[in-house]
Design a protein around this motif. Structure first.
Motif, PDB file in Angstrom:
ATOM      1  N   THR A  70      -3.356   2.036  -2.832  1.00  0.00           N
ATOM      2  CA  THR A  70      -3.598   3.362  -2.460  1.00  0.00           C
ATOM      3  C   THR A  70      -4.568   4.088  -1.052  1.00  0.00           C
ATOM      4  N   CYS A  71      -4.025   4.388  -0.322  1.00  0.00           N
ATOM      5  CA  CYS A  71      -4.083   4.930   0.498  1.00  0.00           C
ATOM      6  C   CYS A  71      -4.413   6.217   1.095  1.00  0.00           C
ATOM      7  N   ASP A  72      -4.972   7.175   1.413  1.00  0.00           N
ATOM      8  CA  ASP A  72      -5.716   8.785   1.219  1.00  0.00           C
ATOM      9  C   ASP A  72      -5.814   9.494   2.343  1.00  0.00           C
ATOM     10  N   ALA A  73      -5.721   8.751   3.477  1.00  0.00           N
ATOM     11  CA  ALA A  73      -5.678   8.449   5.045  1.00  0.00           C
ATOM     12  C   ALA A  73      -4.967   9.309   5.609  1.00  0.00           C
ATOM     13  N   LEU A  74      -4.453  10.332   6.808  1.00  0.00           N
ATOM     14  CA  LEU A  74      -3.899  10.909   7.274  1.00  0.00           C
ATOM     15  C   LEU A  74      -2.523  10.210   7.848  1.00  0.00           C
ATOM     16  N   VAL A  75      -1.012  10.155   7.701  1.00  0.00           N
ATOM     17  CA  VAL A  75      -0.660   9.424   8.281  1.00  0.00           C
ATOM     18  C   VAL A  75       0.488   9.542   8.890  1.00  0.00           C
ATOM     19  N   GLU A  76       0.981   9.993  10.485  1.00  0.00           N
ATOM     20  CA  GLU A  76       1.769  11.066  10.365  1.00  0.00           C
ATOM     21  C   GLU A  76       3.348   9.174  10.622  1.00  0.00           C
ATOM     22  N   VAL A  97       0.767  -1.111   0.106  1.00  0.00           N
ATOM     23  CA  VAL A  97       0.521  -0.029  -0.469  1.00  0.00           C
ATOM     24  C   VAL A  97       1.030   1.095  -0.382  1.00  0.00           C
ATOM     25  N   ARG A  98       0.391   1.821  -1.019  1.00  0.00           N
ATOM     26  CA  ARG A  98       1.060   3.718  -0.862  1.00  0.00           C
ATOM     27  C   ARG A  98       0.314   4.514  -0.381  1.00  0.00           C
ATOM     28  N   PHE A  99       0.970   5.405   1.071  1.00  0.00           N
ATOM     29  CA  PHE A  99      -0.180   5.880   1.756  1.00  0.00           C
ATOM     30  C   PHE A  99      -0.056   7.203   1.376  1.00  0.00           C
ATOM     31  N   THR A 100      -1.246   8.064   0.450  1.00  0.00           N
ATOM     32  CA  THR A 100      -0.158   9.160  -0.274  1.00  0.00           C
ATOM     33  C   THR A 100      -0.601  10.936   0.638  1.00  0.00           C
ATOM     34  N   ASN A 101      -0.566  10.420   1.956  1.00  0.00           N
ATOM     35  CA  ASN A 101      -0.483  11.632   2.614  1.00  0.00           C
ATOM     36  C   ASN A 101      -0.320  11.110   3.901  1.00  0.00           C
ATOM     37  N   ALA A 102       1.162  11.424   3.645  1.00  0.00           N
ATOM     38  CA  ALA A 102       1.766  10.923   4.849  1.00  0.00           C
ATOM     39  C   ALA A 102       2.674  12.004   5.178  1.00  0.00           C
ATOM     40  N   TYR A 103       2.817  12.288   6.421  1.00  0.00           N
ATOM     41  CA  TYR A 103       3.143  13.395   7.158  1.00  0.00           C
ATOM     42  C   TYR A 103       4.311  13.130   7.688  1.00  0.00           C
ATOM     43  N   PRO A 137     -11.268   1.794   9.706  1.00  0.00           N
ATOM     44  CA  PRO A 137     -10.556   2.036  11.826  1.00  0.00           C
ATOM     45  C   PRO A 137     -11.239   3.313  11.149  1.00  0.00           C
ATOM     46  N   GLU A 138     -11.633   3.994  12.855  1.00  0.00           N
ATOM     47  CA  GLU A 138     -11.790   5.344  12.893  1.00  0.00           C
ATOM     48  C   GLU A 138     -10.350   6.175  13.221  1.00  0.00           C
ATOM     49  N   TRP A 139     -10.371   7.033  12.248  1.00  0.00           N
ATOM     50  CA  TRP A 139      -9.139   7.316  11.916  1.00  0.00           C
ATOM     51  C   TRP A 139      -8.901   9.150  12.445  1.00  0.00           C
ATOM     52  N   ARG A 140      -7.577   9.635  12.978  1.00  0.00           N
ATOM     53  CA  ARG A 140      -7.491  11.026  12.929  1.00  0.00           C
ATOM     54  C   ARG A 140      -8.171  11.815  11.761  1.00  0.00           C
ATOM     55  N   GLU A 141      -8.425  13.379  12.351  1.00  0.00           N
ATOM     56  CA  GLU A 141      -9.080  13.752  11.908  1.00  0.00           C
ATOM     57  C   GLU A 141      -8.410  15.053  11.210  1.00  0.00           C
TER      58      GLU A 141
END
Length: 547
Positions: A366-372, A37-43, A407-411
């Motif tokens: 791909t996954c667009d979730a906000l990832v840290e 999986v490529r996470f597209t919103n990783a910070y 999953p429930e995820w960060r906003e």
């Protein structure tokens, strides 16, 4: 299962072909993306090497672990990835760079000897060290060079590269028209081939050490393979030095409106030396092809690792993570290097391959979730079969996303930057405690808060994906600013320092004070079972008469 945790230094999120780069073909990064999986919103939690890495290695925000800038020691006793994984029975090794500085004063205060097992792990950010080399061995009175700390330099000497510091003289320098050293520290030399055999350069050297490590293991293990490249010096050996040219250099992503009444901190960074250099087209035209060549070499060496894993059958039982500690402006937004919160700096590539059948449904997605970045530590703990200590680790496991769950995820995502030691802080006349920046990003709006009494910055990435127009300069955006500040305040109230007791520990403590011999706050004893008050209802003890 084993974990191969690969980090590239200063690799932009968009300089991969799987992320849409128009010229740079990275088939091996793409290969892992096709497997996982490529996470597209990783910070990252801070857009600077040391602070960012300490967040990766602790699973905690910068204001929690405290190592807020390069050279700030990670305090002794901070829980690390190695501590958590060893609790599950998995070894945790370092191969490459950490940018870690030990808390020597704290170790001395507690009597921890650096040559003891626990002391060595404190010095090395919780890792057992297979080989460590942080690179950047500059010569000169203010240089970083110390031959005792550079196994790569010793390797070069063993291969016949002469001098005290062959890292600087060969691996990161070319030769000019007069036959003299053309140092990679100087952007004008970025188009020259490094004066070294490609197989002896830093990236292949670390790949070979990684294979040595893998061959020596019986598992289970986590290996943090941390490459120094494509971080500057921007110079690369042949044949990578001329694979890309002027036709591959994009126009800088910048706009004159950004220089119109800029935020004071942003203005100070636009005026520093590295930014002034990258505002020049001739610099970008030299540096970016070299940067692309360094990435291409990284991709080829990733292919060497993947082929070895596949040939030895280890690909089927090794989780692979590809990421970076921050990006590189390369002249975008009138800036060089990193440090601030535009996407070229704070957003990173993150690709995760989980070999287990549970991940079959997400392969190649791909996954667009906000990832840290702090999400990797709990991911590894859970993948190793452990229970995530969420009173210590502040990230969230990515396994649900890998295993087709929702999953429930960060906003919102948060990043921090402490620029107190920099010339920009001096220029702005700020005390160290006021040199702190915070980013909060909800997936559309990005707010930057600066301590010291400054206004914020605000961008709407839906309508302004290039982040040119600072909406905080205008009126009419108070509601969004207030909403994002409320998110930042919510984050600031998190329970971050109660690391010695988990929620489960606390729940188990409830009611334990009601036991024989400890009976506070009773009116007449009827509030508790009779057996707890039996001693206090028996015959009175005889009075002691002395003698």
């Amino acid at each position: 299962m084993n974990i191969l945790f690969i980090m590239y230094d200063q690799l932009r999120f968009d300089y991969l072909s799987c992320a849409g780069h128009p010229h740079l073909h990275t088939p091996n990064f793409d290969r892992v993306a096709a497997m996982g999986v490529r996470f597209t919103n990783a910070y990252v939690q801070s857009p600077i090497c040391g602070a960012s890495r300490m967040s990766f290695y602790t699973g905690r925000y910068v204001s929690s672990h405290g190592a807020a800038w390069n050279g700030f020691p990670l305090r002794v006793g901070e829980h690390t990835l190695g501590d958590h994984l060893r609790d599950t029975g998995m070894d945790c090794w370092l191969i490459g760079k950490t940018h870690m500085k030990a808390d020597k004063e704290g170790m001395k205060r507690l009597g921890l000897a650096p040559d003891s097992v626990i002391g060595a792990r404190q010095v090395e950010c919780g890792f057992d060290v297979w080989i460590r080399d942080d690179g950047l061995w500059g010569s000169g009175p203010d240089g970083f060079y110390d031959e005792k700390r550079s196994p790569y330099n010793e390797y070069l000497k063993s291969k016949g590269y002469e001098g005290q510091n062959p890292w600087a003289d060969f691996a990161n320098a070319g030769i000019n028209e007069d036959g003299n050293i053309a140092s990679g520290w100087m952007f004008a030399n970025a188009d020259k081939p490094a004066n070294i055999r490609e197989k002896d350069s830093e990236t292949p050297w670390l790949t070979a050490r990684t294979i040595d490590f893998i061959e020596a293991q019986s598992g289970p293990w986590c290996a943090h393979v941390s490459y120094i490249k494509p971080h500057w010096p921007y110079i690369v050996p042949a044949p990578y030095h001329d694979m890309y040219g002027l036709n591959h250099v994009p126009a800088a992503s910048r706009h004159e409106v950004e220089r119109d009444d800029p935020h004071p901190v942003y203005a100070a960074y636009m005026e520093n030396r590295i930014s002034s250099a990258f505002q020049r087209d001739d610099v970008r035209q030299k540096v970016i092809p070299a940067y692309m060549g360094l990435i291409k070499q990284c991709d080829d060496q990733l292919g060497v690792l993947l082929d070895h894993l596949e040939k030895t059958g280890r690909l089927k039982d090794t989780m692979i993570v590809l990421t970076s500690d921050h990006g590189d402006y390369l002249g975008d937004h009138w800036l060089g290097e990193k440090d601030l919160f535009h996407d070229p700096s704070v957003k990173i590539p993150m690709i995760v391959y989980d070999p287990r059948p549970e991940a079959d449904g997400t392969r190649g997605t791909t996954c667009d979730a906000l990832v840290e970045s702090i999400d990797l530590a709990p991911t590894f703990v859970e993948a190793a079969g452990g229970k995530v200590p969420d009173h210590i680790l502040e990230g969230r496991s990515l396994l649900p996303w890998l295993h087709s769950e929702k999953p429930e995820w960060r906003e919102f995502a948060v990043s921090e930057f402490d620029f107190s030691p920099t010339p920009q802080a001096v220029k702005l006349g700020l005390e160290p405690r006021d040199c702190r920046l915070f980013m909060v990003f909800d997936g559309r709006y990005k707010l930057m808060h600066a301590e010291g009494g400054f206004r914020p910055m605000l961008f709407d990435l839906k309508h302004d994906p290039d982040e040119f127009h600072d909406l905080a300069k205008e009126t009419g955006h108070r509601a969004e600013i207030d909403r994002l500040y409320a998110m930042l305040a919510e984050w600031g109230r998190r329970c971050a320092q109660r690391v010695t007791r988990s929620d489960d520990d606390i729940k188990g403590m409830r009611g334990r004070s009601i036991r024989k011999g400890i009976l506070p706050f009773l009116v007449d004893g009827s509030e508790v079972p009779d057996e707890l008050t039996e001693h206090y209802r028996g015959p009175a003890p005889q009075k002691h008469t002395g003698g």
